[in-house]
Design a protein around this motif. Structure first.
Motif, PDB file in Angstrom:
ATOM      1  N   UNK A 195      52.415 -47.323  13.204  1.00  0.00           N
ATOM      2  CA  UNK A 195      52.971 -45.961  13.295  1.00  0.00           C
ATOM      3  C   UNK A 195      52.671 -45.294  14.629  1.00  0.00           C
ATOM      4  N   UNK A 196      51.492 -45.548  15.212  1.00  0.00           N
ATOM      5  CA  UNK A 196      51.183 -44.923  16.505  1.00  0.00           C
ATOM      6  C   UNK A 196      51.912 -45.605  17.664  1.00  0.00           C
ATOM      7  N   UNK A 197      52.578 -46.729  17.393  1.00  0.00           N
ATOM      8  CA  UNK A 197      53.397 -47.406  18.393  1.00  0.00           C
ATOM      9  C   UNK A 197      52.640 -48.231  19.412  1.00  0.00           C
ATOM     10  N   UNK A 198      51.330 -48.140  19.428  1.00  0.00           N
ATOM     11  CA  UNK A 198      50.555 -48.819  20.464  1.00  0.00           C
ATOM     12  C   UNK A 198      50.271 -50.269  20.082  1.00  0.00           C
ATOM     13  N   UNK A 199      50.402 -51.149  21.089  1.00  0.00           N
ATOM     14  CA  UNK A 199      50.120 -52.574  20.930  1.00  0.00           C
ATOM     15  C   UNK A 199      49.170 -52.983  22.045  1.00  0.00           C
ATOM     16  N   UNK A 200      48.127 -53.721  21.683  1.00  0.00           N
ATOM     17  CA  UNK A 200      47.256 -54.316  22.692  1.00  0.00           C
ATOM     18  C   UNK A 200      47.979 -55.554  23.194  1.00  0.00           C
ATOM     19  N   UNK A 201      48.283 -55.583  24.482  1.00  0.00           N
ATOM     20  CA  UNK A 201      49.131 -56.625  25.048  1.00  0.00           C
ATOM     21  C   UNK A 201      48.387 -57.377  26.137  1.00  0.00           C
ATOM     22  N   UNK A 202      48.461 -58.703  26.094  1.00  0.00           N
ATOM     23  CA  UNK A 202      47.924 -59.564  27.146  1.00  0.00           C
ATOM     24  C   UNK A 202      48.875 -60.744  27.274  1.00  0.00           C
ATOM     25  N   UNK A 203      49.746 -60.680  28.258  1.00  0.00           N
ATOM     26  CA  UNK A 203      50.766 -61.715  28.433  1.00  0.00           C
ATOM     27  C   UNK A 203      50.388 -62.626  29.592  1.00  0.00           C
ATOM     28  N   UNK A 204      49.949 -63.820  29.260  1.00  0.00           N
ATOM     29  CA  UNK A 204      49.657 -64.863  30.239  1.00  0.00           C
ATOM     30  C   UNK A 204      48.664 -64.427  31.306  1.00  0.00           C
ATOM     31  N   UNK A 205      47.542 -63.868  30.869  1.00  0.00           N
ATOM     32  CA  UNK A 205      46.457 -63.588  31.787  1.00  0.00           C
ATOM     33  C   UNK A 205      46.573 -62.321  32.603  1.00  0.00           C
ATOM     34  N   UNK A 206      47.493 -61.456  32.269  1.00  0.00           N
ATOM     35  CA  UNK A 206      47.616 -60.194  33.004  1.00  0.00           C
ATOM     36  C   UNK A 206      46.474 -59.242  32.651  1.00  0.00           C
ATOM     37  N   UNK A 207      45.714 -59.578  31.650  1.00  0.00           N
ATOM     38  CA  UNK A 207      44.630 -58.714  31.194  1.00  0.00           C
ATOM     39  C   UNK A 207      45.110 -57.836  30.066  1.00  0.00           C
ATOM     40  N   UNK A 208      44.256 -57.645  29.051  1.00  0.00           N
ATOM     41  CA  UNK A 208      44.681 -56.842  27.908  1.00  0.00           C
ATOM     42  C   UNK A 208      44.744 -55.359  28.235  1.00  0.00           C
ATOM     43  N   UNK A 209      45.667 -54.709  27.619  1.00  0.00           N
ATOM     44  CA  UNK A 209      45.794 -53.270  27.756  1.00  0.00           C
ATOM     45  C   UNK A 209      46.611 -52.733  26.605  1.00  0.00           C
ATOM     46  N   UNK A 210      46.223 -51.569  26.102  1.00  0.00           N
ATOM     47  CA  UNK A 210      46.970 -50.941  25.023  1.00  0.00           C
ATOM     48  C   UNK A 210      48.134 -50.179  25.643  1.00  0.00           C
ATOM     49  N   UNK A 211      49.348 -50.500  25.192  1.00  0.00           N
ATOM     50  CA  UNK A 211      50.539 -49.933  25.824  1.00  0.00           C
ATOM     51  C   UNK A 211      51.443 -49.266  24.784  1.00  0.00           C
ATOM     52  N   UNK A 212      52.275 -48.381  25.288  1.00  0.00           N
ATOM     53  CA  UNK A 212      53.290 -47.717  24.479  1.00  0.00           C
ATOM     54  C   UNK A 212      54.444 -48.692  24.244  1.00  0.00           C
ATOM     55  N   UNK A 213      55.274 -48.445  23.235  1.00  0.00           N
ATOM     56  CA  UNK A 213      56.364 -49.363  22.902  1.00  0.00           C
ATOM     57  C   UNK A 213      57.300 -49.696  24.075  1.00  0.00           C
ATOM     58  N   UNK A 214      57.677 -48.705  24.862  1.00  0.00           N
ATOM     59  CA  UNK A 214      58.626 -48.993  25.953  1.00  0.00           C
ATOM     60  C   UNK A 214      58.012 -49.915  27.000  1.00  0.00           C
ATOM     61  N   UNK A 215      56.686 -49.762  27.256  1.00  0.00           N
ATOM     62  CA  UNK A 215      56.010 -50.642  28.207  1.00  0.00           C
ATOM     63  C   UNK A 215      55.873 -52.054  27.647  1.00  0.00           C
ATOM     64  N   UNK A 216      55.582 -52.153  26.350  1.00  0.00           N
ATOM     65  CA  UNK A 216      55.484 -53.469  25.704  1.00  0.00           C
ATOM     66  C   UNK A 216      56.829 -54.179  25.745  1.00  0.00           C
ATOM     67  N   UNK A 217      57.903 -53.439  25.454  1.00  0.00           N
ATOM     68  CA  UNK A 217      59.244 -54.041  25.470  1.00  0.00           C
ATOM     69  C   UNK A 217      59.608 -54.513  26.876  1.00  0.00           C
ATOM     70  N   UNK A 218      59.294 -53.717  27.882  1.00  0.00           N
ATOM     71  CA  UNK A 218      59.600 -54.107  29.268  1.00  0.00           C
ATOM     72  C   UNK A 218      58.821 -55.361  29.665  1.00  0.00           C
ATOM     73  N   UNK A 219      57.550 -55.429  29.286  1.00  0.00           N
ATOM     74  CA  UNK A 219      56.734 -56.602  29.617  1.00  0.00           C
ATOM     75  C   UNK A 219      57.256 -57.855  28.907  1.00  0.00           C
TER      76      UNK A 219
END
Length: 150
Positions: free
Chosen positions: A57-81
């Motif tokens: 519900x808060x839309x945030x996802x912890x994202x780490x795509x191929x070693x870029x380093x983890x970071x909690x991002x908003x949906x639009x940033x996750x979709x772009x990545x």
């Protein structure tokens, strides 16, 4: 005579299913398996927006795509990545390979996808594991974390 042996086994089986957490744990595991299978289909299709729509519900996802380093991002940033990642690679196969309910409150679990892809314009393939951290919220599983591991 055989019914004398079968009856206690059936009673024990039913008690195990009806015991607190017995049937619920099985349902949670099967619903998580279905959720991970759905994420696998979306990943194979390169559907970044569909994957991000599965965020909590808060839309945030912890994202780490191929070693870029983890970071909690908003949906639009996750979709772009994810769109950038899918744009760089051509999917060869995606398969759900592991699902585990880990417990807790709220209920948490994880799944893994085996992802075989090739960089665009290259014939050699890359094999990666996609880790999906999930949380049970509002009556369903949601993606809390996505990591691409080599």
């Amino acid at each position: 005579m055989k019914t004398n042996r079968i009856f206690p086994l059936l009673v024990a089986l039913l008690m195990g299913l009806l015991a607190p957490g017995g049937l619920a744990a099985q349902q949670d595991a099967s619903s998580l398996a279905g959720f991970v299978a759905n994420v696998s289909r979306l990943w194979a299709a390169g559907d970044a927006d569909g994957i991000v729509a599965l965020a909590p519900a808060d839309g945030r996802i912890l994202l780490d795509l191929a070693g870029e380093g983890p970071g909690e991002v908003q949906p639009r940033n996750a979709a772009a990545a994810l769109r950038r990642l899918f744009g760089e690679r051509e999917n060869v196969s995606v398969r759900a390979s592991r699902v585990t309910v880990s417990g807790g409150t709220p209920l948490r679990g994880f799944g893994e996808l085996t992802w075989i892809a090739r960089p665009r314009g290259v014939t050699d393939t890359l094999s990666s594991v996609v880790y999906i951290g999930a949380v049970w919220e509002d009556g369903g599983w949601h993606i809390r974390e996505l990591r691409v591991l080599r």
